[in-house]
Design an enzyme around this catalytic site. Structure first.
Site, PDB file in Angstrom:
ATOM      1  N   ASN A  45       0.857  -1.178   0.000  1.00  0.00           N
ATOM      2  CA  ASN A  45       0.000   0.000   0.000  1.00  0.00           C
ATOM      3  C   ASN A  45       0.901   1.238   0.000  1.00  0.00           C
ATOM      4  OD1 ASN A  45      -1.523   2.292   1.232  1.00  0.00           O
ATOM      5  ND2 ASN A  45      -3.172   0.785   1.335  1.00  0.00           N
ATOM      6  N   HIS A  56      -3.182   0.472  -3.692  1.00  0.00           N
ATOM      7  CA  HIS A  56      -3.310  -0.535  -2.645  1.00  0.00           C
ATOM      8  C   HIS A  56      -2.252  -1.611  -2.872  1.00  0.00           C
ATOM      9  CE1 HIS A  56      -7.730   0.313  -1.288  1.00  0.00           C
ATOM     10  NE2 HIS A  56      -6.985   1.395  -1.329  1.00  0.00           N
ATOM     11  N   SER A  81      -7.546  -9.016   4.221  1.00  0.00           N
ATOM     12  CA  SER A  81      -8.699  -9.283   3.355  1.00  0.00           C
ATOM     13  C   SER A  81      -8.862  -8.143   2.334  1.00  0.00           C
ATOM     14  CB  SER A  81      -9.958  -9.404   4.222  1.00  0.00           C
ATOM     15  OG  SER A  81     -11.100  -9.597   3.410  1.00  0.00           O
ATOM     16  N   CYS A  83     -10.055  -5.234  -0.076  1.00  0.00           N
ATOM     17  CA  CYS A  83     -11.177  -4.290  -0.136  1.00  0.00           C
ATOM     18  C   CYS A  83     -11.987  -4.558  -1.406  1.00  0.00           C
ATOM     19  CB  CYS A  83     -10.643  -2.852  -0.120  1.00  0.00           C
ATOM     20  SG  CYS A  83      -9.873  -2.365  -1.688  1.00  0.00           S
ATOM     21  N   CYS A  86      -9.934  -3.962  -4.686  1.00  0.00           N
ATOM     22  CA  CYS A  86      -8.980  -5.014  -5.032  1.00  0.00           C
ATOM     23  C   CYS A  86      -9.705  -6.341  -5.310  1.00  0.00           C
ATOM     24  CB  CYS A  86      -7.945  -5.178  -3.935  1.00  0.00           C
ATOM     25  SG  CYS A  86      -6.913  -3.697  -3.781  1.00  0.00           S
ATOM     26  N   ASP A 146      -8.170   5.167   4.515  1.00  0.00           N
ATOM     27  CA  ASP A 146      -7.813   4.107   3.569  1.00  0.00           C
ATOM     28  C   ASP A 146      -9.004   3.220   3.227  1.00  0.00           C
ATOM     29  OD1 ASP A 146      -5.600   3.019   2.002  1.00  0.00           O
ATOM     30  OD2 ASP A 146      -5.972   1.189   3.132  1.00  0.00           O
TER      31      ASP A 146
HETATM   32 ZN   LIG Z   1      -7.613  -2.665  -1.843  1.00  0.00          ZN
END
Ligand SMILES: [Zn+2]
Length: 149
Positions: A45, A56, A81, A83, A86, A146
């Site tokens: 990130n 990310h 995990s 987002c 992604c 974020d």
């Molecule tokens: Zn992400």
């Protein structure tokens, strides 16, 4: 896939996360592995470092891998995990498997990915949890930025 391999691959993502933390960034790392186990790309990130909210960890690893003819047999390894953004990338390009370091501090789109045929390997790694828990405690505003809250 066996847990030993999941842990080995996760170690690459954890290295990236640690490097990001050392740079003053958000400690999330990722790596994209090919069907034959080749490391195609790795990244972290870079929201803070690059002033780029779209960078990310998974995106960074994906971009570092360059163009691939197919993503069918590839594995995205991430410390956290993924987002929605992604998770969308994983589905858009047909990445076959995602290794998730932990989903305790953030529950992203991995259930949704599993529902759509992506193999999910949830490692539930204590070090990944500790890294994010410490970070969120010290930087709540940055964390909320974020995850878009
Ligand atoms: Zn992400």
């Amino acid at each position: 896939m066996d847990q030993a391999q999941a842990h080995r691959w996760l170690a690459t993502a954890v290295e990236e996360a640690r490097a990001g933390l050392a740079e003053g960034g958000i400690p999330i790392g990722a790596a994209l592995y090919g069907a034959d186990g080749t490391l195609l790309g790795r990244g972290r990130n870079r929201r803070v470092q690059d002033d780029d909210p779209s960078m990310h960890a998974e995106t960074a690893a994906f971009r570092a891998a360059g163009r691939q003819r197919s993503y069918r047999g590839t594995t995205m390894v991430t410390t956290l995990s993924p987002c929605w953004y992604c998770s969308g990338l994983v589905r858009q390009f047909g990445i076959g498997r995602v290794v998730v370091g932990e989903a305790a501090t953030f529950h992203g789109g991995h259930d949704w990915l599993a529902e759509h045929g992506v193999e999910i390997v949830l490692v539930d790694d204590a070090e990944c949890v500790r890294m994010m828990t410490d970070f969120i405690e010290k930087n709540p505003a940055l964390w909320n930025e974020d995850i878009g809250e």
